[in-house]
Design a protein around this motif. Structure first.
Motif, PDB file in Angstrom:
ATOM      1  N   GLU A  91     -10.777   1.162   3.606  1.00  0.00           N
ATOM      2  CA  GLU A  91     -10.785   0.255   2.467  1.00  0.00           C
ATOM      3  C   GLU A  91     -12.129  -0.435   2.365  1.00  0.00           C
ATOM      4  O   GLU A  91     -13.051  -0.158   3.133  1.00  0.00           O
ATOM      5  CB  GLU A  91      -9.658  -0.775   2.610  1.00  0.00           C
ATOM      6  CG  GLU A  91      -8.300  -0.111   2.541  1.00  0.00           C
ATOM      7  CD  GLU A  91      -7.151  -1.100   2.564  1.00  0.00           C
ATOM      8  OE1 GLU A  91      -7.404  -2.314   2.608  1.00  0.00           O
ATOM      9  OE2 GLU A  91      -6.003  -0.639   2.536  1.00  0.00           O
TER      10      GLU A  91
ATOM     11  N   ARG B 123       0.817  -1.209   0.000  1.00  0.00           N
ATOM     12  CA  ARG B 123       0.000   0.000   0.000  1.00  0.00           C
ATOM     13  C   ARG B 123       0.853   1.262   0.000  1.00  0.00           C
ATOM     14  O   ARG B 123       1.960   1.278   0.524  1.00  0.00           O
ATOM     15  CB  ARG B 123      -0.891   0.035   1.244  1.00  0.00           C
ATOM     16  CG  ARG B 123      -1.931  -1.063   1.308  1.00  0.00           C
ATOM     17  CD  ARG B 123      -2.636  -1.003   2.662  1.00  0.00           C
ATOM     18  NE  ARG B 123      -3.806  -1.860   2.713  1.00  0.00           N
ATOM     19  CZ  ARG B 123      -3.760  -3.154   3.020  1.00  0.00           C
ATOM     20  NH1 ARG B 123      -2.617  -3.734   3.298  1.00  0.00           N
ATOM     21  NH2 ARG B 123      -4.875  -3.859   3.059  1.00  0.00           N
TER      22      ARG B 123
ATOM     23  N   ASP C 174      -1.073   1.676  -4.839  1.00  0.00           N
ATOM     24  CA  ASP C 174      -1.250   0.364  -4.226  1.00  0.00           C
ATOM     25  C   ASP C 174      -0.951  -0.629  -5.348  1.00  0.00           C
ATOM     26  O   ASP C 174      -1.559  -0.552  -6.413  1.00  0.00           O
ATOM     27  CB  ASP C 174      -2.689   0.149  -3.748  1.00  0.00           C
ATOM     28  CG  ASP C 174      -3.026   1.022  -2.548  1.00  0.00           C
ATOM     29  OD1 ASP C 174      -2.130   1.730  -2.062  1.00  0.00           O
ATOM     30  OD2 ASP C 174      -4.198   1.009  -2.128  1.00  0.00           O
TER      31      ASP C 174
ATOM     32  N   ASN D 225      -9.740   4.629   0.020  1.00  0.00           N
ATOM     33  CA  ASN D 225      -9.463   3.732  -1.093  1.00  0.00           C
ATOM     34  C   ASN D 225     -10.681   3.661  -2.011  1.00  0.00           C
ATOM     35  O   ASN D 225     -11.818   3.723  -1.561  1.00  0.00           O
ATOM     36  CB  ASN D 225      -9.163   2.348  -0.502  1.00  0.00           C
ATOM     37  CG  ASN D 225      -8.422   1.477  -1.456  1.00  0.00           C
ATOM     38  OD1 ASN D 225      -8.975   1.052  -2.465  1.00  0.00           O
ATOM     39  ND2 ASN D 225      -7.164   1.215  -1.154  1.00  0.00           N
TER      40      ASN D 225
END
Lengths: 324, 339
Positions: free
Chosen positions: B58, A64, A212, B15
């Motif tokens: 996330e 990440r 990522d 994310n």
């Protein structure tokens, strides 16, 4: 040849012969990678997308927030010679883990690149890539290189949203680049203006793109497959065409394409694996020639070194932190 | 000599997978409900000297922590990451989003931290010191999202001061063992000092987490008139400043141990080399009796103490952020791209 052979899943090791991996070997190599480079982790992803030939909690690998300070364009403007030197030096480290000269020999790598471009891909969706990047200018009416967000539709005026009711307490204990008040109006502590000046100077945080990077196992090509998820300086997702700015020009339009990530279901850029096995085979052969025994559990280190030619400015970790 | 300790704020990092998940949830489960939803966020060590400390969300942010039945997936923190407890307020229209009671929601979150400190919940779980709120309006038709983050830090009556007596350096070797184990979010440490004429070099040994050992250790230090040494996992990487998670922790300590006036804090940074970890010597303020009293009087009402932590835009203003994911979510655009 391996490419055309659609076996259910590869069960016997063909690492040395063909540069490919069985799922078990992928897990083995992933274990070593996550063990040695703590920035890499195993992920399970969306459970409904699990594949049966990999352990439930080891479906794919992820690292990440990898910084990416420069665009490839700027890198390629630099002297190619000096770049070659750097790589050479890196590879000559005597006791380093692996790969006598995986990318050290620039000529060979140039060859690879030519190979890739001239190669016909016998895939169900052949050479999708070239079309991808030719497009963006069409979509984008107001050809703004840097602020092309408009492409996604109306950008709302966020000033409309300013909520005048939220007035936050002036807090001398917050370090922020916009904290211009520190030297003037900090109540309660007049004895330390100097030090605060100094502190403010120390917020030298660089706003940079991050990625990522995830590695999945590609059952069809029996190799790892690399996916790129990019974010800009303000943590906004990069659009596909922006991601191409971080892929070496020799590869951007030929080997990188867009698809849905098998474990997350989100569309993103990936490096097409059609040539991975052949390149890996070459690297493995070279290792053998130099008298080192190639180890299948080090596959991903070798692999990531080769991938760094494709994405040279994305500074992911693929070196052994602790020598064993 | 003293100076005010300054903390580096978190930057939110949502994310793409989170927005996908929110869209799915909105369609399938939430529909028009505007009820608050618990979230799990995390932060980890900064991977580079030059990155902001991130608070990340996330796709798995909606999963729960304590799953008892086997049909549901449990939230799992990424390795070497630490939990932040979030609350999502998702609104159905732009106007609802604009007019949401932001101050009240922020105060609610602050108050929860305050209450958890005072009722002993933190003693059992220090991660409760890290809370955030996320306000969103999801325009799922156009794949556009508006959002605001608030990451509350309770304010002491006086800013926390740093003092220096003699330059101190960290024995990096002694931190090596830390990187091979799972460190608690907050912990206490044993120190060993080597004096030379100009500097003190400190070596560290982990005693245990605050939950396990904190009470015993800190009381012992107080009885023996020693300056305790605690540590935390710091997402910041700046050479002089700690990250946001230290703020509420110091408040917690000064409320829980009113006699504690001085403390040393190791800001442990576990990225690759541990060499940019820093050691701070701090003077804790008394948590202001007036604040505690005020709080007791108005116990039934909203949080009336002070806290800060709204995420600012690049101009330093408190304003919502906006993200459009049409290029990765819109089926039409995707079709265009993957000819």
């Amino acid at each position: 040849k391996t490419v055309e052979k659609v076996t259910p899943t590869l069960s016997t090791s063909k690492f040395l012969e063909e540069g490919v991996l069985t799922p078990e070997e992928f897990v083995q190599a992933g274990d070593l990678l996550t063990d040695k480079c703590q920035t890499w982790t195993w992920e399970s992803g969306d459970p409904s997308r699990n594949v049966s030939y990999l352990p439930k909690e080891k479906q794919f690998l992820l690292t990440r927030n990898v910084p990416c300070y420069n665009r490839v364009r700027t890198l390629e403007n630099e002297s190619k010679a000096s770049k070659a030197d750097e790589i050479q030096i890196e590879d000559d480290g005597e006791d380093s883990w692996v790969a006598p000269q995986p990318v050290g020999n620039q000529d060979d790598i140039e060859d690879e690149k030519v190979d890739i471009s001239s190669l016909k891909i016998d895939d169900k969706k052949p050479n999708t890539t070239t079309t991808t990047t030719a497009k963006p200018t069409n979509n984008n009416n107001n050809n703004n290189d840097d602020e092309d967000e408009d492409e996604d539709g109306d950008i709302p005026d966020l000033d409309d949203f300013q909520d005048d009711n939220i007035i936050e307490e002036e807090d001398p204990a917050v370090l922020s680049k916009n904290n211009k008040t520190t030297t003037t109006t900090t109540a309660n502590n007049n004895n330390n203006n100097n030090s605060e000046n100094k502190v403010e100077d120390n917020d030298n945080i660089l706003r940079t793109r991050t990625y990522d990077i995830s590695i999945t196992y590609d059952k069809y090509y029996q190799t790892p497959r690399v996916w790129l998820f990019g974010y800009d300086e303000n943590r906004k997702p990069l659009k596909p065409e922006e991601i191409f700015e971080d892929i070496s020009e020799d590869h951007a339009h030929k080997t990188v394409t867009i698809d849905s990530h098998p474990h997350l279901g989100i569309s993103f850029a990936y490096i097409h694996p059609c040539r991975h096995a052949a390149v890996m085979k070459k690297l493995v052969d070279r290792q053998s020639e130099n008298g080192k025994e190639p180890r299948v559990d080090q596959y991903l280190f070798l692999f990531l070194k080769f991938i760094s030619v494709v994405i040279p400015t994305i500074e992911y970790d693929f070196t052994l932190e602790f020598d064993t | 000599m003293t100076n005010t300790l300054q903390f580096k704020e978190f930057s939110s990092f949502v994310n793409i997978s989170f927005w996908h998940e929110l869209s799915n949830k909105k369609l399938d489960e939430l529909k028009l409900s505007e009820e608050s939803i618990p979230l799990n966020g995390h932060y980890t060590f900064s991977p580079s000297q030059q990155l902001d400390p991130f608070l990340c969300l996330e796709f798995n942010a909606f999963l729960r922590n304590n799953v008892t039945n086997s049909t549901e997936n449990q939230y799992v923190l990424p390795p070497r990451s630490y939990l932040s407890h979030g609350t999502l307020y998702n609104y159905n229209t732009v106007d609802d989003f604009k007019q949401s009671p932001k101050i009240k929601l922020f105060n609610d979150a602050s108050k929860r931290i305050w209450n958890d400190i005072n009722n002993g919940n933190i003693d059992k779980d220090t991660s409760l010191l890290n809370r955030f709120i996320l306000l969103t309006y999801a325009d799922i038709k156009n794949h556009q999202f508006y959002y605001m983050f608030g990451i509350p830090a309770l304010l002491p009556s006086q800013p926390i001061q740093q003092f220096t007596e003699k330059p101190e350096s960290i024995n990096i070797e002694s931190l090596k063992s830390f990187s091979n184990q799972i460190l608690p979010q907050y912990f206490c440490l044993k120190q060993q000092q080597q004096e030379s004429s100009t500097t003190t070099t400190t070596s560290f040994e982990l005693i245990g987490s605050i939950e396990e050992k904190g009470n015993q250790y800190l009381n012992e230090c107080l009885e023996n008139d020693l300056i305790p040494l605690v540590g935390f996992c710091d997402p910041c990487s700046l050479p002089l400043n700690p990250g946001w998670p230290l703020r509420n922790f110091l408040i917690y300590l000064s409320i829980k141990y009113p006699m504690l006036k001085k403390i040393k804090v190791l800001c442990y940074r576990g990225n690759g080399s541990t060499s940019n970890s820093i050691l701070l010597s701090l003077e804790l303020p008394s948590m202001g009796e007036q604040l505690i009293k005020k709080q007791q009087e108005e116990d039934a009402g909203e949080w009336s103490g002070k806290s800060v932590g709204w995420e600012k835009d690049s101009n330093g203003k408190i304003a919502p952020r906006f993200v459009s994911l049409a290029s990765t979510m819109d089926p039409l655009k995707l079709a265009e791209q993957s000819v």
